[in-house]
Design a protein around this motif. Structure first.
Motif, PDB file in Angstrom:
ATOM      1  N   GLU A   6       0.845  -1.190   0.000  1.00  0.00           N
ATOM      2  CA  GLU A   6       0.000   0.000   0.000  1.00  0.00           C
ATOM      3  C   GLU A   6       0.884   1.244   0.000  1.00  0.00           C
ATOM      4  O   GLU A   6       2.059   1.194   0.366  1.00  0.00           O
ATOM      5  CB  GLU A   6      -0.918   0.002   1.216  1.00  0.00           C
ATOM      6  CG  GLU A   6      -1.903  -1.161   1.245  1.00  0.00           C
ATOM      7  CD  GLU A   6      -2.759  -1.151   2.498  1.00  0.00           C
ATOM      8  OE1 GLU A   6      -2.558  -0.252   3.345  1.00  0.00           O
ATOM      9  OE2 GLU A   6      -3.612  -2.045   2.642  1.00  0.00           O
ATOM     10  N   LEU A   7       0.277   2.362  -0.374  1.00  0.00           N
ATOM     11  CA  LEU A   7       1.051   3.589  -0.525  1.00  0.00           C
ATOM     12  C   LEU A   7       1.637   4.078   0.803  1.00  0.00           C
ATOM     13  O   LEU A   7       2.659   4.766   0.815  1.00  0.00           O
ATOM     14  CB  LEU A   7       0.170   4.682  -1.141  1.00  0.00           C
ATOM     15  CG  LEU A   7       0.890   5.923  -1.674  1.00  0.00           C
ATOM     16  CD1 LEU A   7       1.870   5.542  -2.778  1.00  0.00           C
ATOM     17  CD2 LEU A   7      -0.115   6.947  -2.194  1.00  0.00           C
ATOM     18  N   ARG A  58      -1.496   7.812  -6.927  1.00  0.00           N
ATOM     19  CA  ARG A  58      -0.070   7.635  -7.180  1.00  0.00           C
ATOM     20  C   ARG A  58       0.291   6.152  -7.297  1.00  0.00           C
ATOM     21  O   ARG A  58      -0.200   5.318  -6.541  1.00  0.00           O
ATOM     22  CB  ARG A  58       0.739   8.282  -6.060  1.00  0.00           C
ATOM     23  CG  ARG A  58       2.225   8.450  -6.366  1.00  0.00           C
ATOM     24  CD  ARG A  58       2.878   9.302  -5.301  1.00  0.00           C
ATOM     25  NE  ARG A  58       4.296   9.513  -5.562  1.00  0.00           N
ATOM     26  CZ  ARG A  58       4.772  10.453  -6.351  1.00  0.00           C
ATOM     27  NH1 ARG A  58       3.948  11.288  -6.948  1.00  0.00           N
ATOM     28  NH2 ARG A  58       6.079  10.597  -6.541  1.00  0.00           N
ATOM     29  N   VAL A  59       1.183   5.869  -8.233  1.00  0.00           N
ATOM     30  CA  VAL A  59       1.701   4.511  -8.435  1.00  0.00           C
ATOM     31  C   VAL A  59       3.223   4.595  -8.444  1.00  0.00           C
ATOM     32  O   VAL A  59       3.797   5.400  -9.185  1.00  0.00           O
ATOM     33  CB  VAL A  59       1.194   3.907  -9.758  1.00  0.00           C
ATOM     34  CG1 VAL A  59       1.779   2.507  -9.955  1.00  0.00           C
ATOM     35  CG2 VAL A  59      -0.324   3.864  -9.788  1.00  0.00           C
ATOM     36  N   CYS A  60       3.872   3.786  -7.621  1.00  0.00           N
ATOM     37  CA  CYS A  60       5.335   3.746  -7.542  1.00  0.00           C
ATOM     38  C   CYS A  60       5.808   2.315  -7.819  1.00  0.00           C
ATOM     39  O   CYS A  60       5.249   1.362  -7.279  1.00  0.00           O
ATOM     40  CB  CYS A  60       5.832   4.195  -6.169  1.00  0.00           C
ATOM     41  SG  CYS A  60       5.332   5.873  -5.720  1.00  0.00           S
ATOM     42  N   ILE A  61       6.844   2.213  -8.644  1.00  0.00           N
ATOM     43  CA  ILE A  61       7.359   0.895  -9.019  1.00  0.00           C
ATOM     44  C   ILE A  61       8.884   0.915  -8.954  1.00  0.00           C
ATOM     45  O   ILE A  61       9.529   1.809  -9.518  1.00  0.00           O
ATOM     46  CB  ILE A  61       6.919   0.500 -10.447  1.00  0.00           C
ATOM     47  CG1 ILE A  61       5.394   0.567 -10.589  1.00  0.00           C
ATOM     48  CG2 ILE A  61       7.418  -0.889 -10.803  1.00  0.00           C
ATOM     49  CD1 ILE A  61       4.918   0.377 -12.015  1.00  0.00           C
ATOM     50  N   TYR A  62       9.412  -0.051  -8.272  1.00  0.00           N
ATOM     51  CA  TYR A  62      10.859  -0.294  -8.327  1.00  0.00           C
ATOM     52  C   TYR A  62      11.052  -1.640  -9.026  1.00  0.00           C
ATOM     53  O   TYR A  62      10.564  -2.676  -8.560  1.00  0.00           O
ATOM     54  CB  TYR A  62      11.480  -0.332  -6.929  1.00  0.00           C
ATOM     55  CG  TYR A  62      12.953  -0.681  -6.953  1.00  0.00           C
ATOM     56  CD1 TYR A  62      13.919   0.293  -7.184  1.00  0.00           C
ATOM     57  CD2 TYR A  62      13.369  -2.004  -6.760  1.00  0.00           C
ATOM     58  CE1 TYR A  62      15.263  -0.047  -7.215  1.00  0.00           C
ATOM     59  CE2 TYR A  62      14.710  -2.342  -6.791  1.00  0.00           C
ATOM     60  CZ  TYR A  62      15.662  -1.353  -7.023  1.00  0.00           C
ATOM     61  OH  TYR A  62      16.988  -1.690  -7.067  1.00  0.00           O
ATOM     62  N   VAL A  69       8.997  -4.120  -6.794  1.00  0.00           N
ATOM     63  CA  VAL A  69       8.186  -3.572  -5.707  1.00  0.00           C
ATOM     64  C   VAL A  69       7.126  -2.668  -6.320  1.00  0.00           C
ATOM     65  O   VAL A  69       7.456  -1.695  -7.015  1.00  0.00           O
ATOM     66  CB  VAL A  69       9.040  -2.788  -4.694  1.00  0.00           C
ATOM     67  CG1 VAL A  69       8.172  -2.292  -3.538  1.00  0.00           C
ATOM     68  CG2 VAL A  69      10.187  -3.651  -4.190  1.00  0.00           C
ATOM     69  N   PHE A  70       5.881  -3.006  -6.063  1.00  0.00           N
ATOM     70  CA  PHE A  70       4.742  -2.288  -6.647  1.00  0.00           C
ATOM     71  C   PHE A  70       3.954  -1.657  -5.496  1.00  0.00           C
ATOM     72  O   PHE A  70       3.423  -2.374  -4.646  1.00  0.00           O
ATOM     73  CB  PHE A  70       3.877  -3.267  -7.445  1.00  0.00           C
ATOM     74  CG  PHE A  70       2.812  -2.617  -8.273  1.00  0.00           C
ATOM     75  CD1 PHE A  70       3.101  -2.092  -9.521  1.00  0.00           C
ATOM     76  CD2 PHE A  70       1.506  -2.531  -7.805  1.00  0.00           C
ATOM     77  CE1 PHE A  70       2.117  -1.501 -10.289  1.00  0.00           C
ATOM     78  CE2 PHE A  70       0.515  -1.938  -8.563  1.00  0.00           C
ATOM     79  CZ  PHE A  70       0.815  -1.417  -9.811  1.00  0.00           C
ATOM     80  N   ILE A  71       3.875  -0.320  -5.489  1.00  0.00           N
ATOM     81  CA  ILE A  71       3.249   0.406  -4.369  1.00  0.00           C
ATOM     82  C   ILE A  71       2.143   1.317  -4.905  1.00  0.00           C
ATOM     83  O   ILE A  71       2.410   2.238  -5.677  1.00  0.00           O
ATOM     84  CB  ILE A  71       4.279   1.244  -3.599  1.00  0.00           C
ATOM     85  CG1 ILE A  71       5.423   0.364  -3.111  1.00  0.00           C
ATOM     86  CG2 ILE A  71       3.632   1.961  -2.425  1.00  0.00           C
ATOM     87  CD1 ILE A  71       6.539   1.134  -2.431  1.00  0.00           C
ATOM     88  N   THR A  72       0.929   1.070  -4.471  1.00  0.00           N
ATOM     89  CA  THR A  72      -0.205   1.920  -4.840  1.00  0.00           C
ATOM     90  C   THR A  72      -1.429   1.521  -4.035  1.00  0.00           C
ATOM     91  O   THR A  72      -1.482   0.419  -3.464  1.00  0.00           O
ATOM     92  CB  THR A  72      -0.524   1.811  -6.342  1.00  0.00           C
ATOM     93  OG1 THR A  72      -1.535   2.774  -6.688  1.00  0.00           O
ATOM     94  CG2 THR A  72      -1.024   0.425  -6.691  1.00  0.00           C
ATOM     95  N   ASP A  73      -2.416   2.421  -4.026  1.00  0.00           N
ATOM     96  CA  ASP A  73      -3.715   2.115  -3.410  1.00  0.00           C
ATOM     97  C   ASP A  73      -4.807   1.951  -4.466  1.00  0.00           C
ATOM     98  O   ASP A  73      -5.956   1.661  -4.127  1.00  0.00           O
ATOM     99  CB  ASP A  73      -4.121   3.237  -2.438  1.00  0.00           C
ATOM    100  CG  ASP A  73      -3.245   3.270  -1.195  1.00  0.00           C
ATOM    101  OD1 ASP A  73      -2.699   2.209  -0.840  1.00  0.00           O
ATOM    102  OD2 ASP A  73      -3.106   4.345  -0.592  1.00  0.00           O
ATOM    103  N   ASN A  74      -4.436   2.140  -5.723  1.00  0.00           N
ATOM    104  CA  ASN A  74      -5.426   2.068  -6.787  1.00  0.00           C
ATOM    105  C   ASN A  74      -5.806   0.616  -7.081  1.00  0.00           C
ATOM    106  O   ASN A  74      -4.935  -0.217  -7.370  1.00  0.00           O
ATOM    107  CB  ASN A  74      -4.886   2.742  -8.056  1.00  0.00           C
ATOM    108  CG  ASN A  74      -5.886   2.747  -9.183  1.00  0.00           C
ATOM    109  OD1 ASN A  74      -5.870   1.883 -10.050  1.00  0.00           O
ATOM    110  ND2 ASN A  74      -6.789   3.720  -9.167  1.00  0.00           N
TER     111      ASN A  74
END
Length: 276
Positions: A6-7, A58-62, A69-74
């Motif tokens: 989660e974000l 917001r969507v963040c990806i490493y 690593v996939f980080i988002t609340d969508n």
């Protein structure tokens, strides 16, 4: 290995990138940073083009060779990533995610184009403009602006990925990312075209409003022109002076007939000139 968070756990990215890069991530609306170790740090704001009025998330990806690593609340982004086979390599998963994210966007843009066309047709067939038309045009312009900003983010991200500065992609995978970049450019160009289209519709609507206002002013001008001679007659015979017409037996009927003649003559002239 793939992680989905989660974000609120975005600070976990500090395990993979430096604090300076992490600060840039928080400060920028979108980012695509190529790490020396063959990894990418990507962040953007997701816009649901089916309903652009919703708040962007917001969507963040490493993405590295060993870690994804996939980080988002969508929810939609989470569902898309969950449907991708975790056994494939991380770079292919990243490519698949962006492909799935925009797979049906062309059809959504076609629906938007149909909406604009229907609005244009209604403006042409309507005899009088109304406030609903104005609100529809403003609403569509705002939606297209959000879409434009969204695709600008994705186009810049895919452009940075295709540069492959850290040599993370194989030649075959790079070709697929180049194809993805072309799709993003096409979507961005389509939205730009739709923005130009809605601008033309707005200008046509404004021209129609101007024509209606001109027609109203023409009516007022005609009415004023008819009553101007009558006002002169009223002012002339309203003066506090002794005039011969006051003692004339047919003076009052004469003024009535003169006023009627002036009105009829004015209307006849306006008809001949096709002023109304």
């Amino acid at each position: 290995m793939r992680k989905m968070l989660e974000l609120k756990y975005i600070e976990k990215l500090l395990e993979y990138v430096s604090s300076d890069i992490y600060s840039r991530l928080l400060a920028c609306r979108h980012i695509c940073f190529a790490h020396d170790k063959g990894a990418f740090l990507i962040a953007f704001h997701f816009c649901d083009i089916k309903n652009p009025s919703l708040r962007d998330e917001r969507v963040c990806i490493y993405c590295g060779a060993d870690e994804l690593v996939f980080i988002t609340d969508n929810r939609r982004c989470i569902e898309l990533m969950s449907d991708i086979d975790a056994k494939t390599d991380n770079y292919s998963q990243l490519l698949q995610f962006f492909n799935d994210l925009t797979s049906n966007d062309v059809y959504e843009l076609e629906k938007m184009e149909d909406r604009i066309t229907d609005l244009e047709d209604s403006l042409i067939t309507e005899t009088r403009s109304n406030s609903k038309d104005t609100s529809n045009i403003i609403g569509m312009r705002r939606e297209l602006l959000k879409m434009k900003r969204y695709y600008e983010q994705l186009a810049l991200i895919t452009e940075d990925l295709t540069e492959n500065t850290n040599k993370a992609f194989s030649d075959e995978l790079l070709k697929r990312f180049i194809s993805l970049d072309k799709r993003m450019d096409y979507l961005l160009n389509s939205v730009t075209h739709l923005r130009e289209y809605i601008t033309q519709v707005r200008e046509a609507y404004q021209a129609q409003v101007d024509i209606e206002q001109n027609q109203i002013m023409k009516v007022f001008t005609v009415i004023t022109s008819i009553f101007l001679p009558l006002t002169l007659i009223v002012g002339w015979y309203g003066m506090n002076l002794k005039m011969p017409e006051f003692e004339w037996r047919y003076g009052y009927p004469f003024v009535i007939i003169l006023s009627i003649a002036v009105v009829i003559s004015s209307i006849a002239i306006f008809k001949r000139k096709k002023w109304f």
